[in-house]
Design an enzyme around this catalytic site. Structure first.
Site, PDB file in Angstrom:
ATOM      1  N   GLU A 259      -0.188  -7.270  13.229  1.00 17.39           N
ATOM      2  CA  GLU A 259       0.414  -5.942  13.123  1.00 17.39           C
ATOM      3  C   GLU A 259       0.705  -5.348  14.505  1.00 17.39           C
ATOM      4  OE1 GLU A 259       1.800  -5.100  10.183  1.00 17.39           O
ATOM      5  OE2 GLU A 259       0.579  -3.325   9.819  1.00 17.39           O
TER       6      GLU A 259
ATOM      7  N   SER B 237       4.772  -5.573   6.155  1.00 15.71           N
ATOM      8  CA  SER B 237       4.342  -6.376   7.309  1.00 15.71           C
ATOM      9  C   SER B 237       2.851  -6.645   7.269  1.00 15.71           C
ATOM     10  CB  SER B 237       4.721  -5.688   8.622  1.00 15.71           C
ATOM     11  OG  SER B 237       4.005  -4.477   8.805  1.00 15.71           O
TER      12      SER B 237
ATOM     13  N   LYS C  30       0.823  -1.207   0.000  1.00 13.92           N
ATOM     14  CA  LYS C  30       0.000   0.000   0.000  1.00 13.92           C
ATOM     15  C   LYS C  30       0.857   1.258   0.000  1.00 13.92           C
ATOM     16  CE  LYS C  30       0.831   1.801   4.266  1.00 13.92           C
ATOM     17  NZ  LYS C  30       2.271   1.586   4.224  1.00 13.92           N
TER      18      LYS C  30
ATOM     19  N   GLY D 252      10.419  -2.830   5.283  1.00 13.28           N
ATOM     20  CA  GLY D 252      10.670  -1.630   6.063  1.00 13.28           C
ATOM     21  C   GLY D 252      10.799  -0.369   5.242  1.00 13.28           C
TER      22      GLY D 252
ATOM     23  N   ASP E  72      -2.978  -0.039   7.379  1.00  9.60           N
ATOM     24  CA  ASP E  72      -2.172  -0.850   6.461  1.00  9.60           C
ATOM     25  C   ASP E  72      -2.842  -2.197   6.177  1.00  9.60           C
ATOM     26  OD1 ASP E  72      -0.454   1.258   6.746  1.00  9.60           O
ATOM     27  OD2 ASP E  72       1.322   0.039   7.155  1.00  9.60           O
TER      28      ASP E  72
END
Length: 369
Positions: free
Chosen positions: A193, A147, A10, A141, A204
Site C-alpha cells: 500500500e 488496492s 471495505k 479507484g 484499508d
C-alpha cells in the site's frame, strides 16, 4: 503447486483522511473480493518466467527470471518473516522497466500496483518462476479498498507458499490464517500500500486482512461488535481519482493551516469514537433503534462537512448528497473522495421503491446489508 487467496474490500464509515494524521476511524469489510492465484512452475514446465495476469483490466506482464535478478539483485536474500520497505530508488528502477510494456495512458495508474506486486513477490518468494492471476469484484479507484484487497490477497497467497506460515494444504475449501500469520500478511500488505499510495494510514489493508468492523487509530486495531443492523447503499459516481494525490493535498492543507486542520482532525476523532460507541450500545426497542439511526445520520453529516473542509469532496459526490437529501436520507463520501463512492444510510423503514429510484439515477450501485 498452486495457491488461491482472496481478501474483501471495505467502506470507511467515519474518519477518512484524518486517520492518516492520527485520528480514529471506523471501517467495515464488504462482501466483494479480490482473488489471487499463484502457481509455481515445476521443472517439467520448462518455463523460467514470472507472469502476471490482471484479468479485469486486460493487461499481462512477463519477466524472465534472469531479468528480475538483474533488476532486484537483493531478492535472492529474501526473508518472508520480516516485511521490508521498498526504497524510492528501487521503485523508480521498476517503473523504468515497466516502460517496455507500453501501458495505455488510460490504465497508467496500474503501474504502481505492478511495482507493489514485484516487490511483494520477490521479497517473499525470491526468484521463483510462476504464473499469477488477479481478478476482482471491486471497482478500481472507487474508494472501496481495491488496492488493499489486492495487496492482502497477494501477500496471503505468497506467504502460504513460503516457509513463514503454516497452512494445512490437505484441508478442503478456504483456510484462514491464524492471528499471527494474519498480522504478518497485514504488515506485508501495508508495504504494498505504501508503494501505491505513498503515506497510507494502514486502515484499508487492516480491515481487509481481519474483516468485520474495526476502529483504527495510529496502527492500533480494535474489533467492533455491532448491536444493530446497519444498512448502507453504496453509490459509485464512476469518477476516477488519485488517492495518493488526495492524501497529499490534505497534508499540504494542514501545512498551510496547521491550527485549523488540527481542529478538524480532532473533531473527526470525536465523531469516530461516538460512531463506534453508538453501534456497540444495545437497543431494546424500535424507538431506541430510530434514535440511534438519527444520531448516526448527524455524525455522517458532520463528517461529510469536515471532509469538505479538507477539500476532498467533488461535484459528483455533491450531486448524490443533494439527491438523497430530497428524500430525507443522509450520505457521505467513503474513502479518499474526489469522486469514487458515496455511502447512504438506509433507515430500518426504508421503502423498496426508493431504492429503485437510485438504480434509475445511478448506473452502478451496491446494496450493503
Amino acid at each position: 503447486m498452486e495457491v488461491r487467496s482472496r481478501a474483501p474490500g471495505k467502506i470507511i464509515l467515519a474518519g477518512e483522511h484524518a486517520v492518516v494524521h492520527g485520528s480514529a476511524a471506523v471501517a467495515a469489510s464488504i462482501g466483494l473480493y479480490t482473488s489471487v492465484s499463484v502457481r509455481l512452475y515445476s521443472p517439467n514446465d520448462n518455463d523460467d518466467t514470472l507472469t502476471l495476469h490482471l484479468m479485469d483490466v486486460g493487461l499481462e506482464f512477463s519477466w524472465p527470471i534472469g531479468r528480475i535478478k538483474e533488476m532486484l539483485p537483493d531478492s535472492v536474500n529474501n526473508d518472508a518473516s520480516s516485511p521490508a520497505t521498498c526504497c524510492e530508488e528501487t521503485t523508480k528502477l521498476i517503473l523504468t522497466a515497466l516502460k517496455d510494456f507500453k501501458i495505455p495512458d488510460a490504465k497508467i495508474g496500474i503501474a504502481s500496483g505492478v511495482v507493489a506486486f514485484l516487490w511483494l513477490y520477490t521479497s517473499i518468494l525470491g526468484n521463483k518462476a510462476a504464473e499469477v492471476i488477479v481478478s476482482s469484484e471491486l471497482p478500481l479507484g472507487a474508494g472501496l479498498g481495491s488496492s488493499a484487497a489486492f495487496c492482502v490477497s497477494l501477500s496471503g497467497a505468497l506467504l502460504a507458499l513460503s516457509d513463514s506460515v503454516q497452512v494445512d494444504f490437505d484441508q478442503e475449501g478456504w483456510v484462514s490464517f491464524g492471528e499471527k500469520d494474519q498480522q504478518l500478511a497485514n504488515r506485508w500488505a501495508f508495504e504494498g500500500e505504501k508503494i501505491i499510495h505513498g503515506k497510507p494510514s494502514g486502515i484499508d489493508n487492516t480491515v481487509s486482512t481481519f474483516g468485520n468492523m474495526i476502529k483504527f487509530k495510529s496502527g492500533v486495531l480494535t474489533c467492533i461488535k455491532s448491536s444493530m443492523t446497519l444498512k448502507m447503499l453504496i453509490t459509485n459516481t464512476k469518477v476516477g481519482r488519485n488517492t495518493k494525490a488526495l492524501v497529499a493535498g490534505v497534508s499540504e492543507r494542514k501545512n498551510r493551516h496547521p491550527d485549523a486542520m488540527t481542529s478538524v482532525f480532532t473533531a473527526v476523532e470525536f465523531i469516530s469514537n461516538e460512531f463506534a460507541s453508538i453501534i456497540q450500545s444495545t437497543s431494546c426497542s424500535d424507538d431506541e433503534v430510530v434514535e440511534k439511526e438519527q444520531r448516526i445520520r448527524e455524525l455522517m453529516e458532520m463528517n461529510q462537512g469536515l471532509l469538505q473542509c479538507m477539500g476532498v469532496s467533488h461535484a459528483s459526490i455533491e450531486t448524490v448528497l443533494q439527491t438523497t437529501r430530497k428524500y430525507q436520507l443522509t450520505s457521505k463520501l467513503t474513502g479518499a473522495g474526489g469522486g469514487g463512492c458515496v455511502l447512504t444510510l438506509l433507515p430500518a423503514c426504508i421503502l423498496f421503491a426508493l431504492l429503485l429510484l437510485f438504480f434509475k439515477l445511478f448506473s452502478y450501485t451496491i446494496l450493503l446489508i
